[in-house]
Structures are given as C-alpha cells and as structure tokens.
Design a protein around this motif. Structure first.
Motif, PDB file in Angstrom:
ATOM      1  N   PHE A 177       0.812  -1.216   0.000  1.00 41.28           N
ATOM      2  CA  PHE A 177       0.000   0.000   0.000  1.00 41.28           C
ATOM      3  C   PHE A 177       0.850   1.273   0.000  1.00 41.28           C
ATOM      4  N   LYS A 178       2.163   1.135   0.014  1.00 44.99           N
ATOM      5  CA  LYS A 178       3.010   2.320   0.181  1.00 44.99           C
ATOM      6  C   LYS A 178       4.134   2.380  -0.847  1.00 44.99           C
ATOM      7  N   TYR A 179       3.892   1.851  -2.050  1.00 47.99           N
ATOM      8  CA  TYR A 179       4.967   1.851  -3.033  1.00 47.99           C
ATOM      9  C   TYR A 179       5.250   3.256  -3.569  1.00 47.99           C
ATOM     10  N   GLY A 180       4.211   3.980  -3.939  1.00 48.64           N
ATOM     11  CA  GLY A 180       4.398   5.291  -4.562  1.00 48.64           C
ATOM     12  C   GLY A 180       3.761   6.408  -3.770  1.00 48.64           C
ATOM     13  N   LYS A 181       4.254   7.616  -3.985  1.00 48.57           N
ATOM     14  CA  LYS A 181       3.656   8.805  -3.399  1.00 48.57           C
ATOM     15  C   LYS A 181       2.777   9.477  -4.450  1.00 48.57           C
ATOM     16  N   PRO A 182       1.587   9.901  -4.070  1.00 46.18           N
ATOM     17  CA  PRO A 182       0.671  10.501  -5.044  1.00 46.18           C
ATOM     18  C   PRO A 182       1.297  11.722  -5.732  1.00 46.18           C
ATOM     19  N   PHE A 183       1.206  11.746  -7.034  1.00 47.16           N
ATOM     20  CA  PHE A 183       1.677  12.884  -7.823  1.00 47.16           C
ATOM     21  C   PHE A 183       0.682  13.201  -8.938  1.00 47.16           C
ATOM     22  N   PHE A 184       0.430  12.214  -9.796  1.00 48.04           N
ATOM     23  CA  PHE A 184      -0.476  12.459 -10.914  1.00 48.04           C
ATOM     24  C   PHE A 184      -1.924  12.650 -10.456  1.00 48.04           C
ATOM     25  N   THR A 185      -2.271  12.088  -9.313  1.00 48.92           N
ATOM     26  CA  THR A 185      -3.619  12.341  -8.774  1.00 48.92           C
ATOM     27  C   THR A 185      -3.830  13.842  -8.580  1.00 48.92           C
ATOM     28  N   TYR A 186      -2.859  14.489  -7.957  1.00 43.89           N
ATOM     29  CA  TYR A 186      -2.963  15.936  -7.722  1.00 43.89           C
ATOM     30  C   TYR A 186      -2.914  16.718  -9.038  1.00 43.89           C
ATOM     31  N   ILE A 187      -2.120  16.219  -9.997  1.00 48.33           N
ATOM     32  CA  ILE A 187      -2.045  16.886 -11.305  1.00 48.33           C
ATOM     33  C   ILE A 187      -3.406  16.852 -11.995  1.00 48.33           C
ATOM     34  N   ALA A 256      -5.101   6.129  -3.389  1.00 46.05           N
ATOM     35  CA  ALA A 256      -4.969   4.713  -3.030  1.00 46.05           C
ATOM     36  C   ALA A 256      -4.320   3.925  -4.154  1.00 46.05           C
ATOM     37  N   VAL A 257      -4.800   4.125  -5.385  1.00 43.43           N
ATOM     38  CA  VAL A 257      -4.278   3.368  -6.521  1.00 43.43           C
ATOM     39  C   VAL A 257      -2.837   3.770  -6.828  1.00 43.43           C
ATOM     40  N   GLU A 258      -2.530   5.066  -6.749  1.00 42.86           N
ATOM     41  CA  GLU A 258      -1.175   5.526  -7.052  1.00 42.86           C
ATOM     42  C   GLU A 258      -0.184   5.047  -5.991  1.00 42.86           C
ATOM     43  N   GLN A 259      -0.610   4.956  -4.748  1.00 43.71           N
ATOM     44  CA  GLN A 259       0.271   4.426  -3.708  1.00 43.71           C
ATOM     45  C   GLN A 259       0.552   2.946  -3.912  1.00 43.71           C
ATOM     46  N   ILE A 260      -0.420   2.206  -4.397  1.00 47.37           N
ATOM     47  CA  ILE A 260      -0.245   0.769  -4.594  1.00 47.37           C
ATOM     48  C   ILE A 260       0.593   0.484  -5.842  1.00 47.37           C
ATOM     49  N   PHE A 261       0.270   1.141  -6.955  1.00 51.08           N
ATOM     50  CA  PHE A 261       0.867   0.771  -8.240  1.00 51.08           C
ATOM     51  C   PHE A 261       1.992   1.699  -8.694  1.00 51.08           C
ATOM     52  N   GLY A 262       2.160   2.827  -8.034  1.00 50.79           N
ATOM     53  CA  GLY A 262       3.209   3.748  -8.446  1.00 50.79           C
ATOM     54  C   GLY A 262       2.702   4.775  -9.445  1.00 50.79           C
ATOM     55  N   ASN A 263       3.502   5.805  -9.677  1.00 57.89           N
ATOM     56  CA  ASN A 263       3.071   6.959 -10.447  1.00 57.89           C
ATOM     57  C   ASN A 263       2.739   6.638 -11.901  1.00 57.89           C
ATOM     58  N   PHE A 264       3.671   6.032 -12.617  1.00 56.68           N
ATOM     59  CA  PHE A 264       3.469   5.853 -14.050  1.00 56.68           C
ATOM     60  C   PHE A 264       2.498   4.714 -14.358  1.00 56.68           C
ATOM     61  N   ARG A 265       2.446   3.709 -13.515  1.00 62.80           N
ATOM     62  CA  ARG A 265       1.403   2.696 -13.679  1.00 62.80           C
ATOM     63  C   ARG A 265       0.031   3.320 -13.473  1.00 62.80           C
ATOM     64  N   PHE A 266      -0.081   4.166 -12.454  1.00 62.51           N
ATOM     65  CA  PHE A 266      -1.348   4.859 -12.223  1.00 62.51           C
ATOM     66  C   PHE A 266      -1.711   5.732 -13.425  1.00 62.51           C
ATOM     67  N   LEU A 267      -0.734   6.447 -13.979  1.00 61.56           N
ATOM     68  CA  LEU A 267      -0.988   7.311 -15.133  1.00 61.56           C
ATOM     69  C   LEU A 267      -1.558   6.501 -16.296  1.00 61.56           C
ATOM     70  N   PHE A 268      -0.960   5.346 -16.561  1.00 68.26           N
ATOM     71  CA  PHE A 268      -1.447   4.496 -17.644  1.00 68.26           C
ATOM     72  C   PHE A 268      -2.844   3.973 -17.338  1.00 68.26           C
ATOM     73  N   ILE A 269      -3.053   3.489 -16.108  1.00 69.79           N
ATOM     74  CA  ILE A 269      -4.358   2.954 -15.720  1.00 69.79           C
ATOM     75  C   ILE A 269      -5.441   4.023 -15.863  1.00 69.79           C
ATOM     76  N   TYR A 270      -5.169   5.211 -15.356  1.00 70.23           N
ATOM     77  CA  TYR A 270      -6.157   6.285 -15.351  1.00 70.23           C
ATOM     78  C   TYR A 270      -6.509   6.721 -16.768  1.00 70.23           C
ATOM     79  N   LEU A 271      -5.482   6.910 -17.609  1.00 71.56           N
ATOM     80  CA  LEU A 271      -5.741   7.379 -18.976  1.00 71.56           C
ATOM     81  C   LEU A 271      -6.412   6.295 -19.820  1.00 71.56           C
ATOM     82  N   PHE A 272      -5.969   5.054 -19.673  1.00 75.69           N
ATOM     83  CA  PHE A 272      -6.591   3.987 -20.457  1.00 75.69           C
ATOM     84  C   PHE A 272      -8.034   3.768 -20.023  1.00 75.69           C
ATOM     85  N   ALA A 273      -8.275   3.835 -18.701  1.00 80.04           N
ATOM     86  CA  ALA A 273      -9.647   3.688 -18.205  1.00 80.04           C
ATOM     87  C   ALA A 273     -10.523   4.829 -18.715  1.00 80.04           C
ATOM     88  N   GLY A 274      -9.988   6.058 -18.700  1.00 81.75           N
ATOM     89  CA  GLY A 274     -10.743   7.186 -19.238  1.00 81.75           C
ATOM     90  C   GLY A 274     -11.051   7.001 -20.714  1.00 81.75           C
TER      91      GLY A 274
END
Length: 390
Positions: A177-187, A256-274
């Motif tokens: 649950f603590k792999y990455g620090k939120p960044f793209f969420t705030y962006i 939550a998702v960005e902390q689990i999967f990391g910044n760039f994985r979250f970026l891909f997940i979020y954009l692909f889901a969108g």
C-alpha cells in the motif's frame, strides 16, 4: 518442568505461519491463544490454537461453542459464505471424563450452520495420533519430532521465530500500500479544476457548445477524425456538483491506486480507463458527455485487480466497501436518467485490463500481462470498429 506442551504450541504456530502461510488474527495477552486465517484455503480458513490443560469435557464443550461464535464473527468480517475452523488444543492430559463424542464430528451451531468447528486435542501421550489426524484433515504432511523435555530458551527461540515470520508478512503487506507517493492524482485534480474555470469563463460548463469546443465526447466529431475526444472528456465536467463529486472520488481513489501501483502505472491505468469509458460511451450512447467518471471507475477496476491477486488482503482491508460502492454507483446509473453508465462500465473494465497489463511494481507475470494486453487490444479494436461503422 518439561515445557513440552508449551514448545508444541509454538512449534505448531510456526508451522502454520511459515509453511501453511496463515496470517495472525489475534494473539492473547498471555500468548496462549492464537487465531490464524487464510481465506483462500479450501479446507480450513481459520485455525484457533490454545495452550490449556483441559480437565472436564463440559468446559471444552463451552469453549468449542465460543470458538464457533468467534469464527462466525470472522466469517462475517471476511464476507465468506461458509467458514471452517480448525480448533487445536495443546493439553498435558486428555479430559478426565468422556469427551470423544464431543469432538468426533465438527461442531455446528444449531442457530447458524455457516461456521463449522473441527477439534483436535494434542496431549502428552497421544501427540503422534494428533499429528496424524491433523495430516488427514489438512491433506498435507504435518510431522516433526518432539523431545521429552525442553528448556525455556528453546521455547523462546521458536516463539520468536514465529513472531518474526508474522512481522515479516505484516511488513510485506504494508509495503503493497506504500509503493508510490501521489503525484499524478494531484495533477489531474488541478487540471480538471482549471478546465472547469475555463469552461465557466467561456460560456459555462453546462453549455453544450462550450463543452464541444473544449473537447467533450461528440460521436459525429469523433467519426470525422477528432480522435482526441476519447481523452479530453476526462478533464471536463458539467456543472459544479459534477466537478466536486468526481474530484472527491479522485482524491481518495486516485491516492490509493497511485500508492499501490506507483506513479506511471497509475498514469497508464487512469488514462486507459478514461479512454475505455469514452469508447464505451461512443458505442452505446449518442449523447454529448464529459467527466472523469470513467477514469475514476478505472481506479475501482484497479482495486478489483488487487482483490483478484490478493483476495484475503483485499477483503480484510477494503474489499466489501469497494464492492458495495461499485454496486451502488452502477444501480444509481441504471435508474437515474442522464448518467452515462456505459462510460462507467467501460472505465471499470478498462481499469481492470490496464492494471493487468502493468501488474504490480517489482513483480512480473509475463504470460498474464501478455494476455491482458492482447485482450485489451482486441476489445479496443472491436469497439472502435463497431463505433465508427454505426
């Protein structure tokens, strides 16, 4: 004093934690009662281990009933349909009166048949028979030799080894649950707030022509070649309430998702889901649409993927809450007019597929990841063909 039974208690505990990969639920203050769980185990999801010198079988019967009640509470917390509890006593001697009929069959509470308790007694003279019974119940070999006498230091050593295993497992779970620090969420939060202000300054966020001008999903314009409209709706919102609801959801889920999967994985997940949400809306809904809802549902999809890979950790932490929220949102979308539920479902599936492609940080499942990649590519191609041809 021989301390043989005390050693056996911790030796069994060490076996279940290290070999059986059970997780500790509770350890009593006197460290003589231990509850363990492993919900994916098909035989016994919960093991209760008690170091106590049993005298009368009626005490044991009452204790078995309490064990069943506690097991039922765990079953409800873990959202299991049925629960099998393995109840192990480590006692110097067997009960002095007739006891066999009390443990010959699993105990089932007459008021609730969803939790069963199977009991085995380890006593000084019948420890080998008890191990044989345990091997039979678990359908795996459980065997180790015991000396007649043990020193306190030996007991302390196996106890500390067991507790060390528990700590290591707990830390490894926390690290997930603590792999990455939120960044793209705030962006993304900042971008959608800025875009909302731009909409309001240029005709209003509920003005159709303004929404189209800034990139809302419009099927005719996508067909004419404006493919970017699969992505631009992610940062546009129709009205202040829409913005506030999605921003709040993104804040909690995105972090939550960005902390689990990391910044760039979250970026891909979020954009692909969108994108997947916009694509599903393109296929199933002719209406103008905008909003981060598809991408946010993709975060739900990412957490569902987490639940598939780590089911017991998922249900122990957030599982039921996630499932309930998804269910409520989908029911709300089907019953309330004006909600683009196709975009929600598309985002949910897109987030699940995207997470399967990237998997977890520092972990690889190449065949599984390739399967998710091929599946996502096929689904995307088919939906694009349907959308453009229709």
């Amino acid at each position: 004093m021989s301390f043989r039974e005390d050693y056996l208690f911790w030796r069994l505990a060490h076996y279940f934690v290290s070999v059986g990969e059970y997780r500790i639920v509770q350890l009593s203050k006197d460290q003589k009662e231990l509850w363990l769980e492993k919900i994916e185990n098909k035989k016994y999801q919960v093991i209760r281990l008690l170091r106590y010198d049993i005298d009368w079988s009626n005490w044991m019967q009452r204790d078995i009933e309490l064990t069943a009640a506690n097991g039922e509470q765990i079953r409800r917390q873990l959202a299991k349909r049925n629960m099998n509890v393995l109840n192990l006593y480590v006692s110097t001697y067997l009960p002095v009166d007739d006891y066999e009929y009390r443990i010959s069959k699993p105990f089932v509470n007459p008021n609730n048949s969803k939790t069963n308790v199977t009991t085995v007694i380890f006593d000084r003279n019948g420890y080998n028979d008890a191990l044989g019974r345990l091997t039979e119940l678990l359908q795996t070999d459980v065997s180790f030799t015991l000396k007649n006498e043990y020193e306190e230091q030996e007991i302390e050593a196996v106890k500390q080894a067991t507790l060390a295993q528990i700590v290591i497992k707990a830390k490894s779970e926390q690290e997930l649950f603590k792999y990455g620090k939120p960044f793209f969420t705030y962006i993304f939060i900042a971008i959608q707030v800025v875009m909302f202000l731009l909409l309001e300054l240029n005709g209003g966020s509920v003005n159709i022509s303004t929404l189209i001008h800034f990139g809302a999903k419009s099927n005719p314009l996508i067909i004419e070649g404006e493919w970017w409209r699969f992505f631009t709706p992610i940062v546009l919102h129709i009205g202040l309430l829409h913005l506030l609801m999605n921003t709040l959801a993104l804040y909690y889920l995105g972090i939550a998702v960005e902390q689990i999967f990391g910044n760039f994985r979250f970026l891909f997940i979020y954009l692909f889901a969108g994108f997947a949400g916009s694509l599903a809306s393109f296929v199933f809904s002719p209406s103008i649409s905008a909003g981060a809802s598809g991408a946010i549902f993709g975060c739900f999809g990412a957490l569902l993927y987490f639940g598939v890979i780590y089911p017991r950790l998922f249900f122990r932490t957030m599982g039921m809450n996630i499932l309930i929220i998804i269910g409520i949102n989908l029911v709300f979308g089907f019953t309330v007019p004006g909600i683009d539920n196709a975009g929600h479902i598309g985002g949910l599936l897109g987030g699940f597929l995207a997470t399967g492609i990237v998997h977890f940080p520092k972990k690889r499942k190449l065949l599984s990841q390739l399967f998710f990649l091929i599946t996502a590519a096929i689904v995307t191609f088919v939906f694009l063909q349907i959308g453009y041809k229709s």
